[in-house]
Design a protein around this motif. Sequence first.
Motif, short mmCIF file in Angstrom:
data_model
loop_
_atom_site.label_atom_id
_atom_site.label_comp_id
_atom_site.label_asym_id
_atom_site.label_seq_id
_atom_site.Cartn_x
_atom_site.Cartn_y
_atom_site.Cartn_z
N SER A 105 -0.14 3.79 -0.81
CA SER A 105 0.32 4.89 -1.65
C SER A 105 0.26 4.62 -3.14
O SER A 105 0.64 3.55 -3.61
CB SER A 105 1.73 5.29 -1.24
OG SER A 105 2.49 4.17 -0.98
N PHE A 106 -0.23 5.61 -3.83
CA PHE A 106 -0.33 5.58 -5.28
C PHE A 106 0.71 6.58 -5.76
O PHE A 106 0.48 7.78 -5.79
CB PHE A 106 -1.74 5.98 -5.69
CG PHE A 106 -2.04 5.79 -7.15
CD1 PHE A 106 -1.93 4.55 -7.74
CD2 PHE A 106 -2.43 6.86 -7.94
CE1 PHE A 106 -2.20 4.38 -9.09
CE2 PHE A 106 -2.72 6.70 -9.29
CZ PHE A 106 -2.59 5.44 -9.86
N ILE A 107 1.90 6.07 -6.12
CA ILE A 107 3.04 6.97 -6.33
C ILE A 107 4.08 6.33 -7.26
O ILE A 107 4.35 5.13 -7.19
CB ILE A 107 3.69 7.29 -4.96
CG1 ILE A 107 4.98 8.10 -5.10
CG2 ILE A 107 3.98 6.04 -4.17
CD1 ILE A 107 5.64 8.47 -3.78
N LEU A 122 -2.11 18.39 -6.72
CA LEU A 122 -3.25 17.48 -6.51
C LEU A 122 -4.48 18.23 -6.01
O LEU A 122 -5.59 18.03 -6.50
CB LEU A 122 -2.85 16.39 -5.51
CG LEU A 122 -3.86 15.26 -5.34
CD1 LEU A 122 -3.85 14.35 -6.54
CD2 LEU A 122 -3.57 14.45 -4.08
N ASP A 123 -4.30 19.11 -5.01
CA ASP A 123 -5.47 19.74 -4.39
C ASP A 123 -6.17 20.74 -5.30
O ASP A 123 -7.39 20.90 -5.22
CB ASP A 123 -5.11 20.38 -3.04
CG ASP A 123 -3.87 21.25 -3.13
OD1 ASP A 123 -3.21 21.25 -4.19
OD2 ASP A 123 -3.55 21.93 -2.15
N ALA A 178 -7.88 14.46 -4.02
CA ALA A 178 -7.02 14.99 -2.96
C ALA A 178 -7.20 14.28 -1.62
O ALA A 178 -6.26 14.16 -0.85
CB ALA A 178 -7.22 16.48 -2.80
N ARG A 179 -8.42 13.81 -1.36
CA ARG A 179 -8.62 13.13 -0.07
C ARG A 179 -8.91 11.64 -0.26
O ARG A 179 -9.39 10.97 0.64
CB ARG A 179 -9.75 13.80 0.71
CG ARG A 179 -9.24 14.97 1.57
CD ARG A 179 -10.34 15.52 2.45
NE ARG A 179 -11.43 16.08 1.64
CZ ARG A 179 -11.43 17.33 1.16
NH1 ARG A 179 -10.42 18.12 1.42
NH2 ARG A 179 -12.43 17.77 0.43
N LEU A 210 -0.39 15.07 -1.54
CA LEU A 210 0.48 16.05 -2.20
C LEU A 210 1.88 15.50 -2.45
O LEU A 210 2.46 15.70 -3.51
CB LEU A 210 0.59 17.32 -1.34
CG LEU A 210 -0.65 18.23 -1.33
CD1 LEU A 210 -0.44 19.37 -0.35
CD2 LEU A 210 -0.91 18.80 -2.73
N ARG A 211 2.40 14.79 -1.47
CA ARG A 211 3.77 14.27 -1.58
C ARG A 211 3.87 13.24 -2.71
O ARG A 211 4.80 13.26 -3.52
CB ARG A 211 4.18 13.63 -0.24
CG ARG A 211 5.67 13.40 -0.07
CD ARG A 211 5.96 12.80 1.30
NE ARG A 211 5.15 11.61 1.54
CZ ARG A 211 5.48 10.39 1.13
NH1 ARG A 211 6.58 10.19 0.46
NH2 ARG A 211 4.70 9.35 1.38
N ASN A 212 2.89 12.33 -2.78
CA ASN A 212 2.91 11.30 -3.83
C ASN A 212 2.77 11.94 -5.21
O ASN A 212 3.41 11.52 -6.18
CB ASN A 212 1.76 10.30 -3.62
CG ASN A 212 1.98 9.44 -2.39
OD1 ASN A 212 3.03 9.49 -1.78
ND2 ASN A 212 0.97 8.67 -2.02
N ASN A 213 1.91 12.97 -5.28
CA ASN A 213 1.70 13.68 -6.54
C ASN A 213 3.00 14.37 -6.97
O ASN A 213 3.40 14.29 -8.14
CB ASN A 213 0.59 14.71 -6.29
CG ASN A 213 0.28 15.56 -7.50
OD1 ASN A 213 -0.24 15.05 -8.48
ND2 ASN A 213 0.60 16.82 -7.44
#
Length: 477
Positions: free
Chosen positions: A246-248, A324-325, A332-333, A339-342
């Motif tokens: 995860s990048f968060i 993100l998307d 996004a992929r 989406l959650r991390n963003n």
Amino acid sequence: MKTTRWLVAAVSLLLVASGAFAEDVAGLPLHVKRLDPTTVRVWVGDYISSTATVAFATSRGIVVVDTTGNPRIDAELRKVIARELGRSDFKVLINTHEHGDHTGGNSVYSDCEIVGHELVGKGMTPNSRNREQVAAWHASRTAELEKNLANLPADSPEGKRLREEVLVNRLGLEALKANPKPVPPTRTFADRMTLSMGDTTFELSYIGGMHTASDIAIFVPEHGILMTGDTMADVWLTDTPGCLASFIAREGVRHDFPLLLENWGLLLQKKDQIKMLITGHWNGELTLKGFEDRVNYVRSLWEGVNKAVAEGKSLADIQTAYRLDTRFPELARSPGCNLRNNYSTILEMWQVVTKQESAAARLYALIDEGAGEDAIHQVVADRNSTPSRYFFLEDQINGYGYRFLQQDKVPQAIAMFKANVELFPGSWNVFDSLGEALLKAGDVAGATAMYEKSLALNPESPSGKEALAKIRGTATK
Ligand SMILES: [Zn+2]
């Protein structure tokens, strides 16, 4: 002559294929990869997401980057490194960050100078309650895995993967039981540091906040190697990426976005010198493009949040504008991004920029410590003051309510959901959650009233219909 040579080659191939030359460390297959003539990367396991240790032979001795979580493995890896580099003058160990699977074997290098960010030691501080919980988790997980393993053919990929996981869990438990004193870095820095080792330079810079508080990057210009620890990866080699997943920017992890962006910027100025990017675990890789994309993404978010706050935009506006998307479809992929991390990263940036606190976190802390209704009300009432000290997110408050329910703290969950109902009286979902908690407390009449309110706001809510039918069914029986 020709035939003999062919025969020797064939026999060697057979031996390799049969694993006769394969080497084990604590029962796990050893991997040795030479990055260049004086640099080696070593790790154990074919399936588990284990830490990969990198060692450089410099004119002032050996410099090692990261240990695994287990001193038994690291003691063996140290011998392997000495054999591979043909020397044993270990001088420096560098920790890329505080996590146990990078610092847990520091004791094996206690004869060396240990270098890391100034927050590594704090992150390593053992929490005895936490240790017991982790030990209990390891024990039950090992038992569960052993049961699963017994039902699988030993030579199937799934069987081999499980066997590794069982071994790693056992080793983890063994290390926890030994309860070793943590060995923190002996030399630390806050922003940047240069370590000169004669013919080799190690340029260390803080890049924390998107993984732990203490992540650093290590650039070795003479080798063109940039090590980024567990902060990011854009290629998975296995489907269990582990730490690199995860990048968060997480709640509760210290951030210094301006410094992070400054240091990333300095590294990217040297991108022509970067020949190889190395991550902290063997099963995730990073390309220069993946690195640049992630740096640009965090920079856009940070600049965007600052600008939007200055323009008086709401948190919801920002979350919509920087989804993100829609805003960063190329990421996004990509591994580690979702989406959650963003959402969480924007939320953390919002808190830094506005200096507002999360009402959900404050309410959770207050209710958990048994504060009275007045204290809870003060937080709720802050919603109408400008500027407000807190920001209020319905989903976040509800999430904390469910955290209480999971901990079997039903009265606390009720208090949390009640606050949410007061804050968001137009939301069917918060009434539904309060109904659920009241029912759990045995207050059937109260629960019925809440489910009815929820259904009045959203007549199609399946959970409300189902709950009421159940309550009425039980009552008529
Ligand atoms: Zn980590």
